[in-house]
Design a protein around this motif. Structure first.
Motif, PDB file in Angstrom:
ATOM      1  N   GLY A   1      -8.748  -2.127   5.705  1.00 30.57           N
ATOM      2  CA  GLY A   1      -8.532  -0.842   5.076  1.00 30.57           C
ATOM      3  C   GLY A   1      -7.386  -0.073   5.683  1.00 30.57           C
ATOM      4  O   GLY A   1      -6.976  -0.326   6.824  1.00 30.57           O
TER       5      GLY A   1
ATOM      6  N   PHE B   1     -11.907   4.707  -7.118  1.00 31.70           N
ATOM      7  CA  PHE B   1     -12.436   3.474  -7.679  1.00 31.70           C
ATOM      8  C   PHE B   1     -13.842   3.732  -8.216  1.00 31.70           C
ATOM      9  O   PHE B   1     -14.232   3.219  -9.248  1.00 31.70           O
TER      10      PHE B   1
ATOM     11  N   SER C   1     -11.932   2.890  -2.841  1.00 31.51           N
ATOM     12  CA  SER C   1     -10.631   3.532  -2.667  1.00 31.51           C
ATOM     13  C   SER C   1     -10.626   4.860  -3.399  1.00 31.51           C
ATOM     14  O   SER C   1     -11.295   5.029  -4.411  1.00 31.51           O
ATOM     15  N   HIS C   2      -9.894   5.808  -2.837  1.00 34.17           N
ATOM     16  CA  HIS C   2      -9.713   7.101  -3.489  1.00 34.17           C
ATOM     17  C   HIS C   2      -8.512   7.804  -2.874  1.00 34.17           C
ATOM     18  O   HIS C   2      -8.058   7.442  -1.778  1.00 34.17           O
TER      19      HIS C   2
ATOM     20  N   ASN D   1     -15.109  -3.035  -2.602  1.00 33.66           N
ATOM     21  CA  ASN D   1     -13.952  -2.146  -2.695  1.00 33.66           C
ATOM     22  C   ASN D   1     -14.396  -0.684  -2.709  1.00 33.66           C
ATOM     23  O   ASN D   1     -15.368  -0.331  -3.354  1.00 33.66           O
TER      24      ASN D   1
ATOM     25  N   GLN E   1      -8.089   3.130   1.281  1.00 35.78           N
ATOM     26  CA  GLN E   1      -8.381   1.831   0.662  1.00 35.78           C
ATOM     27  C   GLN E   1      -9.272   1.062   1.626  1.00 35.78           C
ATOM     28  O   GLN E   1      -8.870   0.833   2.768  1.00 35.78           O
TER      29      GLN E   1
ATOM     30  N   LEU F   1     -11.661  -2.482   1.880  1.00 40.32           N
ATOM     31  CA  LEU F   1     -12.004  -3.761   1.248  1.00 40.32           C
ATOM     32  C   LEU F   1     -12.892  -4.583   2.163  1.00 40.32           C
ATOM     33  O   LEU F   1     -12.684  -4.614   3.382  1.00 40.32           O
TER      34      LEU F   1
ATOM     35  N   PHE G   1       0.836  -1.204   0.000  1.00 43.29           N
ATOM     36  CA  PHE G   1       0.000   0.000   0.000  1.00 43.29           C
ATOM     37  C   PHE G   1       0.871   1.255   0.000  1.00 43.29           C
ATOM     38  O   PHE G   1       0.625   2.177  -0.771  1.00 43.29           O
TER      39      PHE G   1
END
Length: 170
Positions: free
Chosen positions: A61, A127, A105-106, A103, A74, A76, A10
């Motif tokens: 996350g 995402f 994420s940004h 999911n 992130q 998940l 990550f």
């Protein structure tokens, strides 16, 4: 060991995402938030007051706030089905749907307003492409290395509100 590999991967992605990018000219007042956070829970509150856990009981996350005003999130779902074909380009429609729903994420830049207790995210990439280029404000509380914020415009749309809780790692 698995957590260390996840963290290293990550952080490598985040370094590449922020490399060569112009820095935010105003450094946020973020000394309490700067660092690495691990996800505790995401709880959606529906208009009727009922609650759901869109990423399950034990979501995974990471949230990173750096001193220059960059952030990355992130999230998940802990349990996601594997793609049977072993190739994401050959996933079935059902497998793709599960991957998308599991999911969020940004990343982009952020600012903190301690007086109003808000974090403002300036989403650059996401995402969920509907969030790209948006500005999103979150009301937050910080207590005992736990960050809790409210998302009023979730990826689920409508009048759903999310409560997201993170625990500080470093």
């Amino acid at each position: 060991m698995k957590k260390l590999i996840l963290l290293t991967g990550f952080l490598t992605i985040m370094i590449h995402a922020f490399a060569g990018k112009p820095q935010n000219n105003s450094t946020p007042d973020s000394t309490d938030l700067t660092g690495l956070w691990t996800l505790v829970t995401v709880e959606n509150i529906n208009p009727d007051g009922s609650k759901t856990l869109p990423y399950g009981i034990s979501p995974k996350g990471l949230l990173v706030f750096d001193k220059s005003g960059n952030y990355a999130i992130q999230i998940l779902k802990a349990s996601r089905p594997k793609v049977e074909a072993g190739d994401k380009n050959k996933a079935t429609p059902e497998e793709n749907a599960a991957l998308v729903k599991g999911n969020n994420s940004h990343f982009g830049t952020y600012k903190i307003n301690k007086d109003e207790k808000t974090i403002t995210f300036y989403v650059e990439n996401a995402f969920y492409p509907n969030w790209e280029g948006t500005v999103q404000e979150r009301f937050y509380t910080l207590s005992n290395n736990e960050l809790k914020y409210i998302v009023r415009n979730t990826t689920n749309g409508g009048d759903i509100t999310a409560v997201v809780i993170w625990k500080k790692m470093i």
